[in-house]
Enzyme design. Structure first.
Site, PDB file in Angstrom:
ATOM      1  N   HIS A 126      35.521  42.323  71.924  1.00 44.98           N
ATOM      2  CA  HIS A 126      35.314  43.652  72.509  1.00 44.98           C
ATOM      3  C   HIS A 126      34.025  44.301  72.041  1.00 44.98           C
ATOM      4  O   HIS A 126      33.601  45.298  72.606  1.00 44.98           O
ATOM      5  CB  HIS A 126      36.506  44.559  72.181  1.00 44.98           C
ATOM      6  CG  HIS A 126      37.738  44.204  72.948  1.00 44.98           C
ATOM      7  ND1 HIS A 126      38.094  44.839  74.109  1.00 44.98           N
ATOM      8  CD2 HIS A 126      38.673  43.244  72.741  1.00 44.98           C
ATOM      9  CE1 HIS A 126      39.212  44.297  74.581  1.00 44.98           C
ATOM     10  NE2 HIS A 126      39.587  43.326  73.759  1.00 44.98           N
ATOM     11  N   GLY A 170      43.844  52.561  76.003  1.00 42.71           N
ATOM     12  CA  GLY A 170      43.262  51.434  75.276  1.00 42.71           C
ATOM     13  C   GLY A 170      43.706  50.111  75.870  1.00 42.71           C
ATOM     14  O   GLY A 170      43.994  50.001  77.064  1.00 42.71           O
ATOM     15  N   LEU A 209      33.813  52.668  77.296  1.00 41.42           N
ATOM     16  CA  LEU A 209      34.719  53.029  78.382  1.00 41.42           C
ATOM     17  C   LEU A 209      34.556  54.476  78.813  1.00 41.42           C
ATOM     18  O   LEU A 209      34.891  54.827  79.937  1.00 41.42           O
ATOM     19  CB  LEU A 209      36.163  52.768  77.958  1.00 41.42           C
ATOM     20  CG  LEU A 209      36.475  51.276  77.735  1.00 41.42           C
ATOM     21  CD1 LEU A 209      37.894  51.090  77.251  1.00 41.42           C
ATOM     22  CD2 LEU A 209      36.242  50.479  79.016  1.00 41.42           C
ATOM     23  N   ASP A 222      24.760   5.446  72.197  1.00 39.07           N
ATOM     24  CA  ASP A 222      25.518   6.210  71.213  1.00 39.07           C
ATOM     25  C   ASP A 222      25.191   7.685  71.162  1.00 39.07           C
ATOM     26  O   ASP A 222      25.927   8.447  70.555  1.00 39.07           O
ATOM     27  CB  ASP A 222      25.271   5.637  69.814  1.00 39.07           C
ATOM     28  CG  ASP A 222      23.882   5.996  69.315  1.00 39.07           C
ATOM     29  OD1 ASP A 222      22.897   5.627  69.998  1.00 39.07           O
ATOM     30  OD2 ASP A 222      23.783   6.671  68.281  1.00 39.07           O
ATOM     31  N   TYR A 251      41.081  44.673  56.873  1.00 35.74           N
ATOM     32  CA  TYR A 251      40.719  45.599  57.948  1.00 35.74           C
ATOM     33  C   TYR A 251      39.529  46.480  57.565  1.00 35.74           C
ATOM     34  O   TYR A 251      38.469  46.421  58.191  1.00 35.74           O
ATOM     35  CB  TYR A 251      41.949  46.440  58.312  1.00 35.74           C
ATOM     36  CG  TYR A 251      41.652  47.431  59.414  1.00 35.74           C
ATOM     37  CD1 TYR A 251      41.386  46.995  60.705  1.00 35.74           C
ATOM     38  CD2 TYR A 251      41.609  48.802  59.151  1.00 35.74           C
ATOM     39  CE1 TYR A 251      41.085  47.891  61.712  1.00 35.74           C
ATOM     40  CE2 TYR A 251      41.313  49.706  60.159  1.00 35.74           C
ATOM     41  CZ  TYR A 251      41.052  49.255  61.430  1.00 35.74           C
ATOM     42  OH  TYR A 251      40.743  50.144  62.421  1.00 35.74           O
ATOM     43  N   ASP A 301      26.887  49.222  71.684  1.00 33.62           N
ATOM     44  CA  ASP A 301      28.295  49.298  72.056  1.00 33.62           C
ATOM     45  C   ASP A 301      28.663  48.066  72.868  1.00 33.62           C
ATOM     46  O   ASP A 301      27.853  47.609  73.683  1.00 33.62           O
ATOM     47  CB  ASP A 301      28.526  50.550  72.929  1.00 33.62           C
ATOM     48  CG  ASP A 301      29.876  51.199  72.657  1.00 33.62           C
ATOM     49  OD1 ASP A 301      30.801  50.495  72.231  1.00 33.62           O
ATOM     50  OD2 ASP A 301      29.996  52.427  72.879  1.00 33.62           O
TER      51      ASP A 301
HETATM   52  P1  ADQ Z   1      35.738  51.768  71.129  1.00 37.85           P
HETATM   53  O1  ADQ Z   1      34.654  51.609  70.135  1.00 37.85           O
HETATM   54  O2  ADQ Z   1      36.933  52.484  70.661  1.00 37.85           O
HETATM   55  O3  ADQ Z   1      36.194  50.363  71.772  1.00 37.85           O
HETATM   56  P2  ADQ Z   1      35.139  53.015  73.835  1.00 37.85           P
HETATM   57  O4  ADQ Z   1      35.005  51.928  74.802  1.00 37.85           O
HETATM   58  O5  ADQ Z   1      34.148  54.099  74.040  1.00 37.85           O
HETATM   59  O6  ADQ Z   1      34.974  52.565  72.329  1.00 37.85           O
HETATM   60  O7  ADQ Z   1      36.574  53.633  73.976  1.00 37.85           O
HETATM   61  C1  ADQ Z   1      36.931  54.841  73.366  1.00 37.85           C
HETATM   62  C2  ADQ Z   1      38.220  55.386  73.996  1.00 37.85           C
HETATM   63  O8  ADQ Z   1      38.703  56.455  73.222  1.00 37.85           O
HETATM   64  C3  ADQ Z   1      37.999  55.906  75.383  1.00 37.85           C
HETATM   65  O9  ADQ Z   1      39.071  55.530  76.195  1.00 37.85           O
HETATM   66  C4  ADQ Z   1      37.974  57.424  75.199  1.00 37.85           C
HETATM   67  O10 ADQ Z   1      38.443  58.154  76.290  1.00 37.85           O
HETATM   68  C5  ADQ Z   1      38.879  57.597  74.028  1.00 37.85           C
HETATM   69  N1  ADQ Z   1      38.491  58.785  73.232  1.00 37.85           N
HETATM   70  C6  ADQ Z   1      37.391  58.936  72.495  1.00 37.85           C
HETATM   71  N2  ADQ Z   1      37.378  60.144  71.924  1.00 37.85           N
HETATM   72  C7  ADQ Z   1      38.509  60.756  72.302  1.00 37.85           C
HETATM   73  C8  ADQ Z   1      39.084  62.020  72.021  1.00 37.85           C
HETATM   74  N3  ADQ Z   1      38.505  62.893  71.219  1.00 37.85           N
HETATM   75  N4  ADQ Z   1      40.275  62.295  72.577  1.00 37.85           N
HETATM   76  C9  ADQ Z   1      40.876  61.408  73.378  1.00 37.85           C
HETATM   77  N5  ADQ Z   1      40.380  60.219  73.658  1.00 37.85           N
HETATM   78  C10 ADQ Z   1      39.223  59.896  73.133  1.00 37.85           C
HETATM   79  C11 ADQ Z   1      35.814  48.975  71.658  1.00 37.85           C
HETATM   80  C12 ADQ Z   1      34.334  48.679  71.788  1.00 37.85           C
HETATM   81  C13 ADQ Z   1      33.795  49.215  73.101  1.00 37.85           C
HETATM   82  C14 ADQ Z   1      34.601  48.633  74.268  1.00 37.85           C
HETATM   83  C15 ADQ Z   1      36.089  48.798  74.037  1.00 37.85           C
HETATM   84  C16 ADQ Z   1      36.906  48.068  75.086  1.00 37.85           C
HETATM   85  O11 ADQ Z   1      33.624  49.250  70.709  1.00 37.85           O
HETATM   86  O12 ADQ Z   1      32.433  48.908  73.257  1.00 37.85           O
HETATM   87  O13 ADQ Z   1      34.239  49.311  75.447  1.00 37.85           O
HETATM   88  O14 ADQ Z   1      36.466  48.300  72.768  1.00 37.85           O
HETATM   89  O15 ADQ Z   1      36.584  46.711  75.121  1.00 37.85           O
END
Ligand code: ADQ
Length: 722
Positions: free
Chosen positions: A168, A37, A370, A675, A90, A366
Site C-alpha cells: 500500500h 479503509g 485516498l 546451461d 509495529y 504517498d
Molecule cells: P494512509 O497513509 O492512511 O494509507 P490515505 O490513503 O490518505 O492514507 O487514507 C487516509 C484515510 O483516512 C482516508 O480514507 C481519509 O478519509 C481518512 N481520514 C484522514 N483523516 C481523517 C479524519 N480526521 N477523520 C476521518 N477520516 C480521516 C495507506 C497509504 C496510502 C494509500 C492507502 C490505501 O499510505 O498511500 O492510499 O494506504 O492503499
C-alpha cells in the site's frame, strides 16, 4: 492445517491489524467492525467468497473470550503477539525503518537489530496462524509492509497455496532501498508470492531494479522467475467505495457561507506534508492580501502513531505553524486556519468535501492517497478543484488535478491561487473527468482485478509444475539419433562441455573432449556447431583444427560452417566501446582479481576470482549504472555466471539458431544443449520435436534436463560410439 475442505475457494485476508475496534468495559470486551479503509474493500470479497481475516487485534489479551468473540462475530482470527514483540515489530521495524525508507526519508531510518528480530518473529506468528487456517483451494491475500517476510514463510510451509501480496505504500528507488539493512531478506520474502502488486508502474519498476541489484535476478515487465516458479508483478491502483461517500451527500450542509473553503484531510504523518502546506498557505496570504478574510483553510488531521517521538515533534510543529499563521493574519472576524485534530464521522467529512472549493492534497510521498479520490467522489456537480502533489501515487491517474511539488512552496501557493480563481467551465471539465474515473476505477474493481490475476498465476504455476523439464531419457535420445540421417546438434561450451574455471582462458578442452567432438564431427550425417559467447579467436584456437566442426562465437554474431574456413557475420559496431570500456576498467580497478575481456561484439567484466560478496555487489551496481546509460541504445548489460556482459541486443543465440535451422529443412534429428540464460534464446527457437536439454534443473524453456557437465560428456561419448 485444517483438513475439512468443503471445496469452497475461500479468501484469507492477512493484514497487520484486524478491522475491528475493541473497547474494554469492565472486564468484557466490546468489539465493533471498523468501517472504511481496507475493510470496505475486503468485506464484499469476503462475503462473496466466504473467508477469514487474520491479523493482530491490537491487544496482547489472548483470552478465549476475546478470541471467540472475534471469530464468531467478525470472522476474524487473532494473531497472538506478546506486547514487547508487537511494539518492536509495529512501532519499531515497521514504522521506524520501513515506513520512512519506503517513503524516501532515508535520514529518518532507525535500525535496531532487536526490532528486526521481532519483525521476523511476528511474521512467523502470522505464518503459523495462516497455516492453521489454510485449506487446499483457499487464496491468501497479504497486505502491506508489515508482512513482507510472510509470503516466503508460507511458500515453504504450504508450497501449493495461491499467495498474493499488495504493497500500500510506495516502493522506493533502488539506491534508496539498498540502504535498508536486511533488505535482501525482505525481497526474498516477497518473492514467495504468486503475485506482488503495487499502486503504480513507477513503484513496480523500482522493485524490479532492487531485485536485480540486490538479488541479481532479472525480471520481465510483469513476471520474474525464481526457484522454478514465476512471480507475477502488477500495478493495480486502489480506489474507493464511491457509495460510502455518495450515499451521505444529501445530508450535506454548507458551512463557511461567503468564504472560499480549502480542505485538507490527513493522518498526522510527516509524509503528508502538513508543515509545507501551512508555509505555502502563509505565503499565499502574504502574496494575495485580497484573500485575507475571504478564504479559510480547514485542516482536519487524525492523530497517528503518537508513541513515536518524531510524530510528537510533528504535532508540535503543526500546532506552532497554525498558531503563527492565525496570530499573524487572523482578525476577530476571521480565523485563517481552522484546525480539527481528531477523526471526524463520515457524514461530516462528506459535507466538508462537498462544500470545499479546493482540496489541497500535498503529501511529500504517498502510495496512493485516498483523500484525493474521496474529495472527487463528493463532487458529482463538477465544481471544486483538486490540488495534488505529483509525489502521490494518485497523481499517475488524476492528470486533471493541478499537480504541484509540495517542496516548492512558492509555486504551490500559485497553484492554490489558480484553483481559487479558476473559471467555472474549466473546473467542470477537469472535475467531471476525474469524478467519472474515480467512480469507475473503484475499490471493488481493484479487488477483483487482484484476485483474478492471483488465480491465473497460481493456476499457471500448477500447470507449469507438471510440465517443467523432465529428466532426459538417454535411451530415447540414442534411438532417435541412430535412426536419423540428417542431424543438427548445437552445443554450448562453458558450463555445458567444460566446467567453469577461475580464469576464463584456462577453460580449454581436454583430450577426451577433443576426441569426442572429432568423432562426432567426422560422421557425415552430423552438422555440429559449437555455439558460445566466447570470441571466435579462442574457439578457433581450441577446436578450429577439428575438420567439419561448425563454430559460432560471440553468441552467434560470428560463425563458420562445418568444413569451411570462412567466417561470417556483419562487422560489429565498435564506437560504443569507447564510452563503456572506461567504466568497466574503473570497476576492475576497484575489484582485485577481476578483468575486462574485449570481444569483437561485446565487452565483458569477469569476476570469478574476486572476493565473491563484494564483487557480486559491485556487479549489481555496475548493471544498475549501465542500465540507465544504455536505456535508449541497442546495447544491453547482462549478468551471467560471474560476469557482466555488454553487447548488442541482436547478438544472441536465438537469431543464430533460427537462421541455421532455415538452412537445414531436411534435418530429422535436432538437439541443443546449454546451461545458462543465453541458451534459453536457442531453446526458444528449436521446434517442439527437438531434443532441448538444459544442464541443471532450473527453470528453462528446454524440455529435458541432465544433471551436469559430466552427464553431458557421458552422453556425447555414447553418441560417438559406433
Ligand atoms: P494512509 O497513509 O492512511 O494509507 P490515505 O490513503 O490518505 O492514507 O487514507 C487516509 C484515510 O483516512 C482516508 O480514507 C481519509 O478519509 C481518512 N481520514 C484522514 N483523516 C481523517 C479524519 N480526521 N477523520 C476521518 N477520516 C480521516 C495507506 C497509504 C496510502 C494509500 C492507502 C490505501 O499510505 O498511500 O492510499 O494506504 O492503499
Amino acid at each position: 492445517m485444517a483438513s475439512d475442505s468443503n471445496n469452497q475457494r475461500r479468501l484469507i485476508v492477512v493484514s497487520n491489524r484486524l478491522p475491528v475496534s475493541l473497547e474494554l468495559s469492565g472486564d468484557q470486551w466490546q468489539s465493533k467492525r471498523s468501517a472504511g479503509g481496507l475493510a470496505t474493500a475486503m468485506d464484499p470479497l469476503l462475503r462473496q467468497a466466504g473467508g477469514l481475516w487474520i491479523g493482530w487485534p491490537g491487544t496482547d489479551d489472548n483470552s478465549p473470550d476475546l478470541v471467540n468473540q472475534l471469530r464468531e462475530e467478525h470472522n476474524c482470527i487473532a494473531v497472538d503477539l506478546p506486547a514487547e514483540i508487537a511494539e518492536r515489530f509495529y512501532e519499531g521495524y515497521s514504522n521506524q525503518a520501513l515506513w520512512p525508507l519506503f517513503h524516501s526519508f532515508a535520514t529518518r531510518l532507525e535500525f535496531d537489530p532487536q526490532n528486526w528480530d521481532a519483525y521476523g518473529e511476528a511474521n512467523r506468528r502470522f505464518c503459523a496462524a495462516v497455516v492453521e487456517q489454510y485449506q487446499p483451494g483457499d487464496r491468501i491475500w497479504i497486505h502491506d509492509y508489515h508482512l513482507m517476510l510472510l509470503p516466503g514463510m508460507l511458500r515453504r510451509e504450504i508450497p501449493d497455496a495461491p499467495i498474493g501480496f499488495f504493497l500500500h505504500i510506495p516502493f522506493p528507488a533502488s539506491d534508496i532501498f539498498s540502504l535498508l539493512p536486511r533488505g535482501d531478506e525482505l525481497l526474498n520474502g516477497l518473492l514467495g508470492s504468486d503475485l506482488i502488486a503495487f499502486h503504480t508502474h513507477t513503484h513496480l519498476q523500482h522493485f524490479r531494479r532492487s531485485v536485480r541489484r540486490l538479488l541479481g535476478i532479472e525480471s520481465k515487465l510483469d513476471t520474474l522467475d525464481t526457484e522454478g516458479r514465476t512471480v507475477g508483478l502488477q500495478a493495480l491502483p486502489i480506489g474507493i467505495a464511491p457509495d460510502d461517500f455518495l450515499s451521505h451527500l444529501k445530508q450535506a450542509e454548507a458551512p463557511y457561507q461567503g468564504q472560499k473553503l480549502i480542505i485538507a484531510v490527513d493522518r498526522l504523518d510527516y509524509t503528508k506534508g502538513l508543515p509545507e502546506r501551512l508555509r505555502a498557505y502563509a505565503r499565499l496570504l502574504e502574496n494575495e492580501p485580497d484573500l485575507r478574510g475571504a478564504v479559510v483553510l480547514l485542516q482536519v488531521a487524525v492523530p497517528s502513531r503518537e508513541n513515536i517521538e518524531s510524530y510528537q515533534e510533528l504535532t508540535d510543529e503543526v500546532n506552532r505553524l497554525i498558531g503563527e499563521i492565525n496570530g499573524r493574519f487572523g482578525t476577530p472576524q476571521w480565523v485563517p486556519v481552522v484546525y480539527m485534530y481528531r477523526s471526524i464521522p463520515r457524514d461530516e467529512l462528506v459535507a466538508l468535501y462537498n462544500r470545499a472549493d479546493v482540496a489541497w492534497v500535498s503529501p511529500l510521498r504517498d502510495g496512493m492517497n485516498l483523500v484525493a479520490k474521496e474529495y472527487v467522489a463528493c463532487k458529482p456537480q463538477g465544481d471544486g478543484v483538486l490540488v495534488l502533489s505529483s509525489f502521490a501515487g494518485a497523481a499517475a491517474e488524476m492528470g486533471e488535478a493541478l499537480l504541484v511539488n509540495p517542496y516548492d512552496e512558492e509555486r504551490t501557493a500559485a497553484a492554490v491561487s489558480r484553483a481559487l480563481h479558476m473559471h467555472h467551465a474549466e473546473k467542470r471539465e477537469r472535475m467531471s473527468a476525474l469524478h467519472q474515473r474515480v467512480l469507475r476505477n473503484n475499490v471493488f474493481h481493484w479487488g477483483e482485478a487482484f484476485l483474478g490475476a492471483l488465480e491465473q498465476l497460481a493456476l499457471k504455476r500448477t500447470e507449469a509444475a507438471s510440465t517443467g523439464p523432465v529428466a532426459l531419457s538417454e535411451e530415447g535420445l540414442l534411438t532417435a539419433y541412430r535412426h536419423a540421417a540428417n542431424r543438427v546438434l548445437l552445443l554450448d561450451y562453458d558450463g555445458t562441455l567444460t566446467s567453469f574455471t577461475a580464469r576464463p582462458q584456462d577453460a580449454g578442452p581436454d583430450a577426451e573432449l577433443l576426441h569426442v567432438l572429432q568423432t562426432l564431427a567426422a560422421d557425415p550425417a552430423n552438422h555440429i556447431v559449437l555455439i558460445s559467447g566466447r570470441k571466435v579467436a579462442d574457439l578457433d584456437k581450441w577446436v578450429g583444427h577439428i575438420p567439419n566442426l561448425g563454430i559460432a562465437g560471440e553468441h552467434g554474431a560470428r560463425w563458420r560452417e562445418p568444413g569451411s574456413q570462412e567466417w561470417h557475420g556483419t562487422p560489429a559496431a565498435t564506437a560504443w566501446k569507447q564510452s563503456v570500456r572506461p567504466i568497466l576498467d574503473h570497476f576492475t580497478d576497484r575489484t582485485p582479481g577481476s578483468c575486462v575481456e574485449e570481444k569483437e561484439f561485446a565487452l565483458v567484466w569477469h569476476y570469478r576470482m574476486a572476493e565473491p560478496e563484494f564483487a557480486d555487489w559491485l556487479a549489481a551496481e555496475l548493471v544498475a549504472m549501465l542500465d540507465g546509460m544504455l536505456a535508449e541504445t541497442e546495447l544491453r548489460a547482462y549478468r551471467g555466471n560471474k560476469i557482466v556482459e555488454v553487447k548488442p541486443l541482436a547478438a544472441n543465440k536465438g537469431a543464430f539458431t533460427s537462421a541455421l535451422l532455415a538452412t537445414r529443412p531436411d534435418a530429422d534429428f535436432l538437439a541443443a544443449v546449454g546451461d545458462d540464460r543465453t541458451d534459453e534464446d536457442m531453446f526458444a527457437q528449436m521446434p517442439p520435436n527437438a531434443w532441448t536439454i538444459h544442464v541443471g534443473r532450473e527453470t528453462t524453456k528446454a524440455l529435458y534436463f541432465t544433471p551436469d557437465v559430466r552427464s553431458v560428456r557421458a552422453l556425447l561419448t555414447r553418441l560417438a560410439k559406433p
